[in-house]
Write a protein that holds these residues in place. Structure first.
Motif, PDB file in Angstrom:
ATOM      1  N   PHE A   1      -1.130  25.807   8.623  1.00 27.61           N
ATOM      2  CA  PHE A   1      -0.217  24.859   8.013  1.00 27.61           C
ATOM      3  C   PHE A   1      -0.630  23.354   8.409  1.00 27.61           C
ATOM      4  CE2 PHE A   1       3.524  22.189   7.301  1.00 27.61           C
ATOM      5  CZ  PHE A   1       3.689  22.463   5.823  1.00 27.61           C
ATOM      6  N   ILE A   2      -0.489  23.308   9.717  1.00 30.73           N
ATOM      7  CA  ILE A   2      -0.659  21.862  10.594  1.00 30.73           C
ATOM      8  C   ILE A   2      -2.087  21.306  10.031  1.00 30.73           C
ATOM      9  CG2 ILE A   2      -0.963  20.903  12.550  1.00 30.73           C
ATOM     10  CD1 ILE A   2       1.437  22.579  13.744  1.00 30.73           C
ATOM     11  N   ASP A   3      -3.148  22.171  10.292  1.00 31.11           N
ATOM     12  CA  ASP A   3      -4.405  22.046   9.977  1.00 31.11           C
ATOM     13  C   ASP A   3      -4.661  21.400   8.649  1.00 31.11           C
ATOM     14  OD1 ASP A   3      -7.191  21.426  11.089  1.00 31.11           O
ATOM     15  OD2 ASP A   3      -7.403  23.369   9.501  1.00 31.11           O
ATOM     16  N   GLU A   4      -4.055  22.244   7.750  1.00 31.81           N
ATOM     17  CA  GLU A   4      -4.301  21.748   6.182  1.00 31.81           C
ATOM     18  C   GLU A   4      -3.448  20.446   5.929  1.00 31.81           C
ATOM     19  OE1 GLU A   4      -1.982  23.207   2.151  1.00 31.81           O
ATOM     20  OE2 GLU A   4      -2.708  24.776   3.479  1.00 31.81           O
ATOM     21  N   LYS A   5      -2.182  20.248   6.577  1.00 31.83           N
ATOM     22  CA  LYS A   5      -1.474  19.138   6.097  1.00 31.83           C
ATOM     23  C   LYS A   5      -2.196  17.671   6.869  1.00 31.83           C
ATOM     24  CE  LYS A   5       1.984  20.565   3.781  1.00 31.83           C
ATOM     25  NZ  LYS A   5       2.463  20.035   2.308  1.00 31.83           N
ATOM     26  N   LEU A   6      -2.723  17.881   8.011  1.00 31.06           N
ATOM     27  CA  LEU A   6      -3.217  17.003   8.747  1.00 31.06           C
ATOM     28  C   LEU A   6      -4.590  16.374   8.144  1.00 31.06           C
ATOM     29  CD1 LEU A   6      -3.069  14.974  11.277  1.00 31.06           C
ATOM     30  CD2 LEU A   6      -4.245  16.768  12.425  1.00 31.06           C
ATOM     31  N   LYS A   7      -5.382  17.571   7.809  1.00 28.22           N
ATOM     32  CA  LYS A   7      -6.831  17.045   7.007  1.00 28.22           C
ATOM     33  C   LYS A   7      -6.317  16.553   5.568  1.00 28.22           C
ATOM     34  CE  LYS A   7      -9.639  20.539   8.839  1.00 28.22           C
ATOM     35  NZ  LYS A   7     -10.276  21.840   8.783  1.00 28.22           N
ATOM     36  N   GLY A   8      -5.297  16.876   4.815  1.00 29.85           N
ATOM     37  CA  GLY A   8      -4.967  16.227   3.677  1.00 29.85           C
ATOM     38  C   GLY A   8      -4.471  14.927   3.849  1.00 29.85           C
ATOM     39  N   ALA A   9      -3.731  14.609   4.863  1.00 34.00           N
ATOM     40  CA  ALA A   9      -3.172  13.248   5.099  1.00 34.00           C
ATOM     41  C   ALA A   9      -4.242  12.478   5.534  1.00 34.00           C
ATOM     42  CB  ALA A   9      -2.115  13.331   6.184  1.00 34.00           C
ATOM     43  N   GLU A  10      -5.306  12.961   6.142  1.00 32.53           N
ATOM     44  CA  GLU A  10      -6.311  11.994   6.865  1.00 32.53           C
ATOM     45  C   GLU A  10      -7.140  11.602   5.543  1.00 32.53           C
ATOM     46  OE1 GLU A  10      -9.905  12.297  10.168  1.00 32.53           O
ATOM     47  OE2 GLU A  10      -9.087  14.149   9.482  1.00 32.53           O
ATOM     48  N   LEU A  11      -7.495  12.621   4.709  1.00 31.14           N
ATOM     49  CA  LEU A  11      -8.165  12.186   3.589  1.00 31.14           C
ATOM     50  C   LEU A  11      -7.702  11.336   2.746  1.00 31.14           C
ATOM     51  CD1 LEU A  11     -10.821  13.070   1.930  1.00 31.14           C
ATOM     52  CD2 LEU A  11      -9.575  14.881   0.734  1.00 31.14           C
TER      53      LEU A  11
ATOM     54  N   MET B   1       0.975  -1.106   0.096  1.00 29.23           N
ATOM     55  CA  MET B   1      -0.214   0.046  -0.003  1.00 29.23           C
ATOM     56  C   MET B   1       0.921   1.246   0.062  1.00 29.23           C
ATOM     57  SD  MET B   1      -3.123   1.049   2.399  1.00 29.23           S
ATOM     58  CE  MET B   1      -2.259   1.007   4.171  1.00 29.23           C
ATOM     59  N   ARG B   2       0.646   2.361  -0.793  1.00 31.38           N
ATOM     60  CA  ARG B   2       1.160   3.326  -0.778  1.00 31.38           C
ATOM     61  C   ARG B   2       0.489   4.633  -0.837  1.00 31.38           C
ATOM     62  NH1 ARG B   2       4.595   3.278  -5.863  1.00 31.38           N
ATOM     63  NH2 ARG B   2       5.832   1.862  -4.407  1.00 31.38           N
ATOM     64  N   ILE B   3       0.460   5.654  -0.159  1.00 30.94           N
ATOM     65  CA  ILE B   3      -0.069   6.822   0.140  1.00 30.94           C
ATOM     66  C   ILE B   3       0.775   8.112  -0.305  1.00 30.94           C
ATOM     67  CG2 ILE B   3      -1.541   8.262   1.505  1.00 30.94           C
ATOM     68  CD1 ILE B   3      -1.973   5.725   3.417  1.00 30.94           C
ATOM     69  N   ASP B   4       0.328   8.724  -1.100  1.00 34.79           N
ATOM     70  CA  ASP B   4       1.270   9.881  -1.552  1.00 34.79           C
ATOM     71  C   ASP B   4       0.669  11.053  -0.857  1.00 34.79           C
ATOM     72  OD1 ASP B   4       2.819   8.481  -3.574  1.00 34.79           O
ATOM     73  OD2 ASP B   4       0.934   8.368  -4.848  1.00 34.79           O
ATOM     74  N   LEU B   5       1.601  11.624   0.100  1.00 34.97           N
ATOM     75  CA  LEU B   5       1.099  12.799   0.822  1.00 34.97           C
ATOM     76  C   LEU B   5       0.957  14.137   0.227  1.00 34.97           C
ATOM     77  CD1 LEU B   5       2.741  11.549   4.206  1.00 34.97           C
ATOM     78  CD2 LEU B   5       0.071  11.382   3.437  1.00 34.97           C
ATOM     79  N   ASP B   6       2.274  14.288  -0.709  1.00 33.92           N
ATOM     80  CA  ASP B   6       2.228  15.374  -1.503  1.00 33.92           C
ATOM     81  C   ASP B   6       3.317  14.853  -2.654  1.00 33.92           C
ATOM     82  OD1 ASP B   6       4.985  15.606  -0.386  1.00 33.92           O
ATOM     83  OD2 ASP B   6       4.311  17.321   0.741  1.00 33.92           O
ATOM     84  N   LYS B   7       3.953  15.820  -3.361  1.00 32.75           N
ATOM     85  CA  LYS B   7       4.811  15.427  -4.559  1.00 32.75           C
ATOM     86  C   LYS B   7       6.230  14.901  -4.044  1.00 32.75           C
ATOM     87  CE  LYS B   7       6.306  20.231  -5.456  1.00 32.75           C
ATOM     88  NZ  LYS B   7       6.700  21.202  -6.462  1.00 32.75           N
TER      89      LYS B   7
ATOM     90  N   MET C   1      -7.725   5.598   0.742  1.00 30.55           N
ATOM     91  CA  MET C   1      -6.842   4.357   0.599  1.00 30.55           C
ATOM     92  C   MET C   1      -7.674   3.328   1.211  1.00 30.55           C
ATOM     93  SD  MET C   1      -4.230   4.550  -1.655  1.00 30.55           S
ATOM     94  CE  MET C   1      -3.509   2.988  -1.300  1.00 30.55           C
ATOM     95  N   MET C   2      -7.996   3.447   2.492  1.00 22.38           N
ATOM     96  CA  MET C   2      -8.639   2.296   3.167  1.00 22.38           C
ATOM     97  C   MET C   2     -10.185   1.790   2.458  1.00 22.38           C
ATOM     98  SD  MET C   2      -6.916   1.633   5.462  1.00 22.38           S
ATOM     99  CE  MET C   2      -5.225   2.110   6.420  1.00 22.38           C
TER     100      MET C   2
END
Length: 91
Positions: free
Chosen positions: A72-82, A1-7, A87-88
């Motif tokens: 920044f933290i909120d944006e990154k956390l929401k993006g990673a969670e999404l 399994m692979r999750i692309d968080l950003d580029k 993936m799940m």
């Protein structure tokens, strides 16, 4: 399994089932086993990998205030969670 968080950052699952945070080039190379080539940090949980991703990416950005840091933290956390949720659902 692979999750692309950003580029430049991806979470992969290694053969033991643990998450690995990989920092790679924008056009990621893959080794003969199908894993991304790049700097790797190994973790026991997804939460640890995501927390480390947020810390590392925050240190690489030009944040000037606590308000920018919180956004920044909120944006990154929401993006990673999404991305993890997507993936799940696909599995």
């Amino acid at each position: 399994m692979r999750i692309d968080l950003d580029k430049h950052y991806t979470i992969e699952i290694n053969k033991w089932g643990n998450p690995v945070l990989v920092k790679h080039k924008a056009n990621a190379e893959v080794d003969k086993n199908g894993h991304l080539v790049g700097a790797k940090l190994y973790f026991q949980t997804f939460g640890q990998a995501v927390k480390s991703y947020i810390k590392v990416s925050a240190s690489e950005s030009k944040i000037k205030s606590f308000q920018e840091m919180a956004a920044f933290i909120d944006e990154k956390l929401k993006g990673a969670e999404l991305k993890i949720d997507q993936m799940m659902e696909d599995d």
